[in-house]
Design a protein around this motif. Sequence first.
Motif: not given
Length: 86
Positions: A58-70
């Motif tokens: 498979s292919a993949y995408t990596l993200y970092v989870r962030v919070t902006d104004d909640g």
Amino acid sequence: MHVRGVDPRDTTWEQDDATYRVYFWDRSSTASDEYEVTGADVEEVLAWARAKAAETGSAYTLYVRVTDDGRPGLVRLGGVTGDPFA
């Protein structure tokens, strides 16, 4: 790629522990498997994502989870851009 020097005082916060999301895209269908990863640094998550993608074809995408104004959101760190089926 564009590189420029910065003043490190231009940010107001930082966080040492990140939460990552990894989406694996099945090349034979339009499905994806999503995982949340904590307790690791980006190099560890990238190594795991690359190994799992190679193992499953498979292919993949990596993200970092962030919070902006909640509000939660994702910032792409690597892998395929967006939904490869779009």
